[in-house]
Design a protein around this motif. Structure first.
Motif, PDB file in Angstrom:
ATOM      1  N   ALA A 196      11.546   2.547   4.322  1.00 51.70           N
ATOM      2  CA  ALA A 196      10.605   2.040   5.316  1.00 51.70           C
ATOM      3  C   ALA A 196       9.194   2.572   5.075  1.00 51.70           C
ATOM      4  CB  ALA A 196      11.077   2.430   6.721  1.00 51.70           C
ATOM      5  N   TRP A 197       9.126   3.753   4.506  1.00 54.30           N
ATOM      6  CA  TRP A 197       7.843   4.424   4.291  1.00 54.30           C
ATOM      7  C   TRP A 197       7.094   3.839   3.092  1.00 54.30           C
ATOM      8  CZ3 TRP A 197       6.365   9.323   1.437  1.00 54.30           C
ATOM      9  CH2 TRP A 197       5.259   9.936   2.006  1.00 54.30           C
ATOM     10  N   ALA A 198       7.835   3.462   2.050  1.00 49.85           N
ATOM     11  CA  ALA A 198       7.226   2.977   0.807  1.00 49.85           C
ATOM     12  C   ALA A 198       6.323   1.757   1.024  1.00 49.85           C
ATOM     13  CB  ALA A 198       8.310   2.678  -0.226  1.00 49.85           C
ATOM     14  N   PRO A 199       6.757   0.712   1.778  1.00 49.68           N
ATOM     15  CA  PRO A 199       5.849  -0.425   2.001  1.00 49.68           C
ATOM     16  C   PRO A 199       4.568  -0.027   2.740  1.00 49.68           C
ATOM     17  CG  PRO A 199       8.103  -1.014   2.565  1.00 49.68           C
ATOM     18  CD  PRO A 199       8.093   0.466   2.356  1.00 49.68           C
ATOM     19  N   LEU A 200       4.674   0.955   3.635  1.00 49.72           N
ATOM     20  CA  LEU A 200       3.494   1.431   4.356  1.00 49.72           C
ATOM     21  C   LEU A 200       2.505   2.085   3.392  1.00 49.72           C
ATOM     22  CD1 LEU A 200       2.160   1.775   7.116  1.00 49.72           C
ATOM     23  CD2 LEU A 200       3.448   3.906   7.390  1.00 49.72           C
ATOM     24  N   ILE A 201       3.044   2.861   2.440  1.00 49.99           N
ATOM     25  CA  ILE A 201       2.205   3.461   1.406  1.00 49.99           C
ATOM     26  C   ILE A 201       1.542   2.362   0.570  1.00 49.99           C
ATOM     27  CG2 ILE A 201       2.201   4.885  -0.689  1.00 49.99           C
ATOM     28  CD1 ILE A 201       2.638   6.548   1.723  1.00 49.99           C
ATOM     29  N   GLY A 202       2.333   1.356   0.201  1.00 50.90           N
ATOM     30  CA  GLY A 202       1.803   0.254  -0.592  1.00 50.90           C
ATOM     31  C   GLY A 202       0.693  -0.498   0.123  1.00 50.90           C
ATOM     32  N   LEU A 203       0.890  -0.756   1.426  1.00 46.60           N
ATOM     33  CA  LEU A 203      -0.126  -1.449   2.215  1.00 46.60           C
ATOM     34  C   LEU A 203      -1.416  -0.633   2.286  1.00 46.60           C
ATOM     35  CD1 LEU A 203      -0.980  -3.749   4.139  1.00 46.60           C
ATOM     36  CD2 LEU A 203       0.012  -2.378   6.012  1.00 46.60           C
ATOM     37  N   THR A 204      -1.270   0.670   2.499  1.00 51.87           N
ATOM     38  CA  THR A 204      -2.443   1.548   2.572  1.00 51.87           C
ATOM     39  C   THR A 204      -3.205   1.553   1.251  1.00 51.87           C
ATOM     40  OG1 THR A 204      -1.283   2.966   4.163  1.00 51.87           O
ATOM     41  CG2 THR A 204      -3.228   3.897   3.085  1.00 51.87           C
ATOM     42  N   ALA A 205      -2.466   1.641   0.148  1.00 57.26           N
ATOM     43  CA  ALA A 205      -3.103   1.636  -1.170  1.00 57.26           C
ATOM     44  C   ALA A 205      -3.826   0.304  -1.422  1.00 57.26           C
ATOM     45  CB  ALA A 205      -2.065   1.894  -2.254  1.00 57.26           C
ATOM     46  N   TYR A 206      -3.156  -0.798  -1.081  1.00 61.23           N
ATOM     47  CA  TYR A 206      -3.745  -2.125  -1.304  1.00 61.23           C
ATOM     48  C   TYR A 206      -5.039  -2.303  -0.501  1.00 61.23           C
ATOM     49  CZ  TYR A 206      -4.367  -7.167  -0.819  1.00 61.23           C
ATOM     50  OH  TYR A 206      -4.904  -8.432  -0.793  1.00 61.23           O
ATOM     51  N   LEU A 207      -4.991  -1.951   0.794  1.00 61.24           N
ATOM     52  CA  LEU A 207      -6.172  -2.117   1.637  1.00 61.24           C
ATOM     53  C   LEU A 207      -7.295  -1.174   1.217  1.00 61.24           C
ATOM     54  CD1 LEU A 207      -4.534  -2.586   5.151  1.00 61.24           C
ATOM     55  CD2 LEU A 207      -5.601  -4.323   3.709  1.00 61.24           C
TER      56      LEU A 207
END
Length: 350
Positions: A196-207
């Motif tokens: 669950a945490w990994a997509p949140l990290i990905g979203l933060t990196a992308y933005l």
């Protein structure tokens, strides 16, 4: 026999470091470093420091002084030149000493780490006491030493423009930081937490790459890496020796001096914290080790308040900047307020 005992102590210290790395690095310390790096590089310090000058109303300057440590990401070593700068450039002694006391204690890394390791009650108490009582320190210093005829000048600042996405990034990084703790409290297994945490990290990196330029990203990563290099070795060293301390220190001695919640135990804890030198975050594993040996909740808070604010080298510099009379008044106020805060907190949780 001595060599065997030394080998045993080293193994205990290494085991403490291993346990710490397994439990607290990935989901606690790494996100906190990225958050602190973002604050240091992407938030304009000048937009904060301008509120310390003569043009700022007192209620504004005291408020900003008490909470700006979160945004400036200062530690016990970097707060001194900042304090010297704002004090010599026109800030009143009240707001300046409020900033000096509060800023290291509410460093975002320190608050997060305290809450994660020592408990959210102690983390919240540390932040609340540092913010509110720093204002009291500043007001007392102002009443004692700031005369009406003292000249205060506006503080000139440069580069005050703030990136429009800084606040959004700050919120995202806070979510990244607290999400694992929330999922853990909900009873999620570690594997599900990671998924669950990994997509949140990905979203933060992308933005982040959408919102900020390459130069800003490089500055952010540079500040983050600087903090990691500066803090991590000392932190692991603190964890190592804290693990040994649990074995070496007699529990009865710790309980006798800083156990319970008497004014004496809180005062001893404050004095000990003031005389010791804590690098950023190292006070937390040391206090954790002392609590395992019987240190009370009140003395723990007293040391958390006095330790980052004072040390022997720190006191020498403060006396040179403000003069011995003002410097010693500030030092005594910090020790007494840390003692009182610890006693009140310990009484509430007795």
């Amino acid at each position: 026999m001595t060599l065997d005992y030394l080998t045993y102590l080293i193994s205990v210290g290494l085991q403490s470091v291993q346990e710490y790395l397994a439990l607290h690095v990935l989901m606690c310390l790494v996100p906190a470093f990225f958050l602190a790096g973002a604050i240091a590089s992407l938030f304009s310090k000048e937009s904060v420091l301008k509120f310390f000058g003569a043009d700022a109303p007192k209620y504004v300057s005291y408020t900003v002084a008490a909470v700006s440590g979160c945004l400036l990401a200062v530690c016990s070593c970097t707060v001194l030149p900042l304090f010297a700068g704002i004090y010599k450039r026109g800030a009143g002694i009240g707001p300046a000493t409020t900033f000096l006391f509060s800023a290291p204690a509410i460093n975002i890394l320190a608050i997060v780490y305290t809450a994660k390791i020592l408990g959210y009650d102690l983390g919240a108490a540390r932040a609340f006491a540092a913010v509110t009582l720093s204002v009291l320190v500043g007001i007392i210093m102002s009443l004692a030493y700031e005369r009406k005829d003292t000249e205060r000048k506006p503080i000139k600042t440069f580069g005050e423009a703030e990136h429009k996405h800084s606040v959004q990034l700050f919120v995202l990084l806070i979510v990244v930081l607290i999400a694992p703790e929330l999922m853990s409290s909900w009873g999620w297994k570690y594997t599900f937490q990671i998924l669950a945490w990994a997509p949140l990290i990905g979203l933060t990196a992308y933005l982040s790459y959408r919102w900020f330029s390459k130069e800003e990203i490089n500055s952010w990563m540079g500040e983050t890496w600087f903090l990691i290099k500066q803090i991590t070795p000392l932190l692991l060293l603190g964890v190592f020796f804290a693990g040994i301390a649990v074995v070496v220190l007699p529990k009865e001695y710790v309980a006798a001096f800083v156990g319970g919640n008497s004014l004496t135990s809180n005062f001893i804890s404050s004095i000990a914290g003031a005389l010791m030198y804590f690098s950023t975050l190292t006070e937390v594993p040391i206090i954790k080790a002392l609590t395992l040996l019987g240190m009370g909740a009140g003395p723990s808070l007293a040391m958390l308040l006095a330790g980052p604010a004072l040390s022997l080298p720190n006191m020498i510099v403060i006396n040179r900047i403000m003069g011995v009379k003002k410097g010693m008044t500030y030092i005594c106020l910090v020790v007494l307020i840390a003692t009182f805060s610890g006693y009140v907190f310990g009484s509430m949780f007795a």
